[in-house]
Design a protein around this motif. Structure first.
Motif, PDB file in Angstrom:
ATOM      1  N   GLN A  54       4.045   2.397  80.013  1.00 46.71           N
ATOM      2  CA  GLN A  54       2.762   2.039  79.419  1.00 46.71           C
ATOM      3  C   GLN A  54       1.845   3.269  79.342  1.00 46.71           C
ATOM      4  N   ILE A  55       0.895   3.198  78.418  1.00 49.10           N
ATOM      5  CA  ILE A  55      -0.200   4.159  78.365  1.00 49.10           C
ATOM      6  C   ILE A  55      -1.478   3.352  78.555  1.00 49.10           C
ATOM      7  N   SER A  56      -2.282   3.737  79.530  1.00 54.07           N
ATOM      8  CA  SER A  56      -3.494   2.981  79.838  1.00 54.07           C
ATOM      9  C   SER A  56      -4.684   3.922  79.984  1.00 54.07           C
ATOM     10  N   ALA A  57      -5.868   3.339  79.961  1.00 54.28           N
ATOM     11  CA  ALA A  57      -7.104   4.097  80.165  1.00 54.28           C
ATOM     12  C   ALA A  57      -8.148   3.164  80.749  1.00 54.28           C
ATOM     13  N   GLY A  58      -8.834   3.619  81.773  1.00 50.38           N
ATOM     14  CA  GLY A  58      -9.884   2.809  82.383  1.00 50.38           C
ATOM     15  C   GLY A  58      -9.395   1.466  82.878  1.00 50.38           C
ATOM     16  N   GLY A  59      -8.147   1.388  83.327  1.00 51.15           N
ATOM     17  CA  GLY A  59      -7.578   0.140  83.806  1.00 51.15           C
ATOM     18  C   GLY A  59      -7.131  -0.803  82.704  1.00 51.15           C
ATOM     19  N   GLU A  60      -7.199  -0.374  81.458  1.00 52.69           N
ATOM     20  CA  GLU A  60      -6.846  -1.204  80.303  1.00 52.69           C
ATOM     21  C   GLU A  60      -5.548  -0.680  79.682  1.00 52.69           C
ATOM     22  N   VAL A  61      -4.549  -1.531  79.546  1.00 53.63           N
ATOM     23  CA  VAL A  61      -3.272  -1.133  78.948  1.00 53.63           C
ATOM     24  C   VAL A  61      -3.448  -1.019  77.442  1.00 53.63           C
ATOM     25  N   LEU A  62      -3.188   0.158  76.910  1.00 52.99           N
ATOM     26  CA  LEU A  62      -3.358   0.415  75.484  1.00 52.99           C
ATOM     27  C   LEU A  62      -2.040   0.394  74.723  1.00 52.99           C
ATOM     28  N   VAL A  63      -0.957   0.824  75.375  1.00 51.83           N
ATOM     29  CA  VAL A  63       0.345   0.907  74.713  1.00 51.83           C
ATOM     30  C   VAL A  63       1.404   0.370  75.655  1.00 51.83           C
ATOM     31  N   LEU A 135      -4.724   7.659  81.134  1.00 52.58           N
ATOM     32  CA  LEU A 135      -5.547   8.612  80.409  1.00 52.58           C
ATOM     33  C   LEU A 135      -6.945   8.751  81.006  1.00 52.58           C
ATOM     34  N   SER A 136      -7.609   9.838  80.651  1.00 51.26           N
ATOM     35  CA  SER A 136      -8.994  10.066  81.067  1.00 51.26           C
ATOM     36  C   SER A 136      -9.994   9.371  80.144  1.00 51.26           C
ATOM     37  N   ILE A 137      -9.531   8.810  79.037  1.00 46.54           N
ATOM     38  CA  ILE A 137     -10.389   8.221  78.008  1.00 46.54           C
ATOM     39  C   ILE A 137     -11.189   7.029  78.552  1.00 46.54           C
ATOM     40  N   ASP A 138     -12.434   6.927  78.122  1.00 45.69           N
ATOM     41  CA  ASP A 138     -13.283   5.766  78.385  1.00 45.69           C
ATOM     42  C   ASP A 138     -13.089   4.800  77.208  1.00 45.69           C
ATOM     43  N   PRO A 139     -12.371   3.692  77.391  1.00 49.96           N
ATOM     44  CA  PRO A 139     -12.009   2.829  76.251  1.00 49.96           C
ATOM     45  C   PRO A 139     -13.200   2.311  75.460  1.00 49.96           C
ATOM     46  N   GLU A 140     -14.253   1.855  76.148  1.00 52.54           N
ATOM     47  CA  GLU A 140     -15.395   1.289  75.429  1.00 52.54           C
ATOM     48  C   GLU A 140     -16.167   2.366  74.672  1.00 52.54           C
ATOM     49  N   ALA A 141     -16.290   3.545  75.251  1.00 50.89           N
ATOM     50  CA  ALA A 141     -16.948   4.647  74.547  1.00 50.89           C
ATOM     51  C   ALA A 141     -16.119   5.083  73.342  1.00 50.89           C
ATOM     52  N   GLN A 142     -14.798   5.071  73.481  1.00 53.92           N
ATOM     53  CA  GLN A 142     -13.918   5.406  72.366  1.00 53.92           C
ATOM     54  C   GLN A 142     -14.105   4.402  71.218  1.00 53.92           C
ATOM     55  N   ARG A 143     -14.202   3.127  71.550  1.00 55.74           N
ATOM     56  CA  ARG A 143     -14.418   2.102  70.516  1.00 55.74           C
ATOM     57  C   ARG A 143     -15.778   2.294  69.831  1.00 55.74           C
ATOM     58  N   THR A 144     -16.785   2.599  70.623  1.00 49.94           N
ATOM     59  CA  THR A 144     -18.110   2.848  70.058  1.00 49.94           C
ATOM     60  C   THR A 144     -18.073   4.029  69.098  1.00 49.94           C
ATOM     61  N   ALA A 145     -17.412   5.104  69.503  1.00 45.68           N
ATOM     62  CA  ALA A 145     -17.317   6.296  68.658  1.00 45.68           C
ATOM     63  C   ALA A 145     -16.619   5.978  67.338  1.00 45.68           C
ATOM     64  N   TYR A 146     -15.525   5.234  67.414  1.00 44.85           N
ATOM     65  CA  TYR A 146     -14.779   4.877  66.209  1.00 44.85           C
ATOM     66  C   TYR A 146     -15.656   4.078  65.252  1.00 44.85           C
ATOM     67  N   MET A 164     -16.503  15.248  76.730  1.00 47.84           N
ATOM     68  CA  MET A 164     -15.736  15.706  77.882  1.00 47.84           C
ATOM     69  C   MET A 164     -16.636  15.866  79.107  1.00 47.84           C
ATOM     70  N   ASP A 165     -16.048  15.677  80.265  1.00 49.21           N
ATOM     71  CA  ASP A 165     -16.728  15.873  81.541  1.00 49.21           C
ATOM     72  C   ASP A 165     -16.872  17.376  81.773  1.00 49.21           C
ATOM     73  N   ILE A 166     -18.106  17.845  81.960  1.00 49.39           N
ATOM     74  CA  ILE A 166     -18.317  19.294  82.036  1.00 49.39           C
ATOM     75  C   ILE A 166     -17.753  19.909  83.309  1.00 49.39           C
ATOM     76  N   TYR A 377      -8.436  18.126  79.203  1.00 49.67           N
ATOM     77  CA  TYR A 377      -7.174  17.413  79.391  1.00 49.67           C
ATOM     78  C   TYR A 377      -7.367  15.936  79.108  1.00 49.67           C
ATOM     79  N   LEU A 378      -6.268  15.216  78.908  1.00 53.06           N
ATOM     80  CA  LEU A 378      -6.292  13.801  78.543  1.00 53.06           C
ATOM     81  C   LEU A 378      -5.604  12.884  79.542  1.00 53.06           C
ATOM     82  N   VAL A 379      -4.678  13.413  80.347  1.00 50.75           N
ATOM     83  CA  VAL A 379      -3.899  12.576  81.258  1.00 50.75           C
ATOM     84  C   VAL A 379      -4.361  12.797  82.688  1.00 50.75           C
ATOM     85  N   GLU A 380      -4.782  11.702  83.337  1.00 49.54           N
ATOM     86  CA  GLU A 380      -5.223  11.766  84.729  1.00 49.54           C
ATOM     87  C   GLU A 380      -4.047  11.661  85.690  1.00 49.54           C
ATOM     88  N   LYS A 381      -3.172  10.673  85.472  1.00 45.36           N
ATOM     89  CA  LYS A 381      -2.056  10.433  86.391  1.00 45.36           C
ATOM     90  C   LYS A 381      -0.847   9.918  85.628  1.00 45.36           C
TER      91      LYS A 381
END
Length: 491
Positions: A54-63, A135-146, A164-166, A377-381
């Motif tokens: 699986q590919i997930s972000a913020g505890g949400e399974v995306l793929v 992933l390091s992605i924030d799912p809700e922020a990603q949806r807002t951006a889209y 990105m986190d500075i 980077y994009l992958v946390e773990k």
């Protein structure tokens, strides 16, 4: 048991143990190299026979992978809100892009870190299960951006956003419009998916959905690049935000044509402190800086921020190269040096200067982080199915393109853009930054930028937003940035 028979039995056991060791070596230690060997005709035939991780972000399974109920492919690939996350996840259908490609061996269960731990499963013929990528992605922020990019980008044109986190370099948003839905080309779609992939790859004019506009496409950054010009001039020429500089008319040295300001009043009337020229985005000031330092110094200084090279986000996953060229390829294929007029225009992010939203977010991150730039980077773990940790992101410093003192002054100059400069309409949005409105040639809309940081005091995140259309960065890209950062700061 008599002695000869005992010897035969012992010899047979030794052969069995030797065979087990050899099988373990081949299916464990050499599994990955054998799977990817060019002479192995089964490497693609087997790719759909077991579930990928699986590919997930913020505890949400995306793929995720799901059984198809068919013999081939046995497993398909399912993408949640596929178009929203496609710039990061990419697609998988035997070939792959983005994270699906960068972590293919782990997702597919072929990586040595999995096969060597699961040697007995390999020995008995049970395929190793793919690992899960976080992933390091924030799912809700990603949806807002889209959604914001979709709403703000003129029909038929493009937009991209990165946050990105500075302090760590973790990418929280990498959104693009237009995008594509990876579900349309997943393994279970068969020939239909293959034809759809060909259509997407062909694109329509500048619209190429497979090439995302956050990480993989460059645009002229316009006045947002003045943050880089200022930083280089501060580092090399000994000026600071209070240094009084020329802001009046500039006649380009080769063409003898004037390079205009958007206005010739206020700080752009003749002379002003650098802070004021930056806040009101006086073109002539930064064009003169570029002429004073020359194109080679401008390009070399930009390289410290990440220009003129490909930025590696993950293994074999690179962003497009942003560039400040010293020379370029002419219409007949000849090498042409950037002239004096071109140098002046380069200082204001025009001519042949190109940047990805990721690159401009990195510039803003360095300014907000006391001059220190972290590698994005994009992958946390990555975790195996038994939850054992196979990979954990390390935070790496990319470089220090400017001093802490100059970074603090530039951060204050970015705040002034919103409080008293070209982006006063963004007041109250908890963002600071630099506007940019880049011309893209006759018949093409402007590239509208806003690159900066948030919150305004004690910043935690850097961002860059680009949308194409009429108008400017403050009125179009700025509100997109404000909406995205409001969602990011909810966490």
């Amino acid at each position: 048991m008599d002695k000869p028979l005992r010897r035969v039995a012992i010899f047979a056991l030794l052969l069995i143990f030797g065979l087990m060791a050899q099988v373990n070596y081949i299916q464990g230690s050499q599994a990955e190299s054998l799977q990817t060997d060019a002479n192995n005709s089964r490497q693609f035939a087997d790719v759909f026979n077991s579930p990928r991780g699986q590919i997930s972000a913020g505890g949400e399974v995306l793929v995720t992978s799901k059984p198809t109920g068919k013999d081939n492919p046995k497993y398909g690939r399912s993408y949640k809100d596929g178009a929203v996350f496609a710039p990061v996840t990419g697609y998988f259908n035997g070939n792959a892009t983005q994270i699906e490609r960068a972590y293919n061996s782990l997702l597919g269960g072929k990586d040595k870190r999995i096969t060597q731990q699961r040697w007995f499963d390999s020995f008995i013929g049970k395929p190793a299960e793919g690992a899960n990528v976080e992933l390091s992605i924030d799912p809700e922020a990603q949806r807002t951006a889209y959604q914001q990019l979709k709403a703000r980008t003129t029909q038929g044109r493009r937009g991209g956003a990165v946050v990105m986190d500075i302090e760590t370099g973790a990418v929280k948003v990498a959104a693009s419009w237009p995008s594509f839905d990876p579900n349309e080309v997943a393994p279970q779609t068969g020939e239909k998916g293959g034809k759809r992939l060909e259509q997407l790859n062909e694109g329509d004019g500048v619209i190429r959905p497979l090439v995302d506009n956050a990480l993989s496409q460059t645009f002229p950054p316009g006045s947002s690049y003045k943050a880089v010009t200022s930083a280089i001039a501060m580092e090399k020429n000994g000026i600071d935000s209070s240094t009084v500089i020329e802001t009046g008319q500039l006649i380009l040295p080769e063409s003898n044509r004037p390079l205009p300001n958007s206005h010739d009043t206020g700080n752009c009337a003749g002379q002003a402190p650098l802070r004021g020229a930056f806040a009101e985005s006086c073109n002539t000031s930064f064009a003169k800086m570029a002429l004073d330092m020359g194109i080679k110094q401008l390009s070399a200084g930009s390289s410290k921020f990440g220009f003129n090279k490909r930025i590696e986000l993950e293994p074999d996953m690179y962003a497009a190269e942003s560039s400040v060229p010293v020379e370029y390829t002419g219409p007949d294929g000849e090498t042409v040096p950037t002239g004096l007029d071109g140098t002046a225009r380069s200082g204001i992010g025009q001519e042949n200067v190109r940047a990805t939203p990721l690159q401009m977010a990195m510039v803003a991150a360095a300014i907000a982080n006391e001059g220190k730039m972290m590698s994005p980077y994009l992958v946390e773990k990555v975790r195996a199915k038994d939850q054992s940790e196979l990979y954990n992101a390390s935070h790496k410093e990319y470089g220090q393109p400017l001093s802490e003192d100059h970074a603090e002054q530039l951060a204050d100059m970015m705040r002034a853009v919103v409080t008293e400069g070209t982006a006063t309409n963004l007041g109250g949005m908890r963002i600071a930054g630099k506007t940019g409105t880049a011309e893209q040639g006759p018949g093409n809309p402007n590239a509208r930028w806003f690159a900066g940081f948030s919150p305004v005091e004690k910043p935690r995140y850097a961002f860059a937003v680009m949308t194409e259309g009429p108008g400017g960065g403050a009125s179009d890209a700025g509100p997109v940035a404000g909406a995205i950062m409001a969602k990011v700061l909810e966490k």
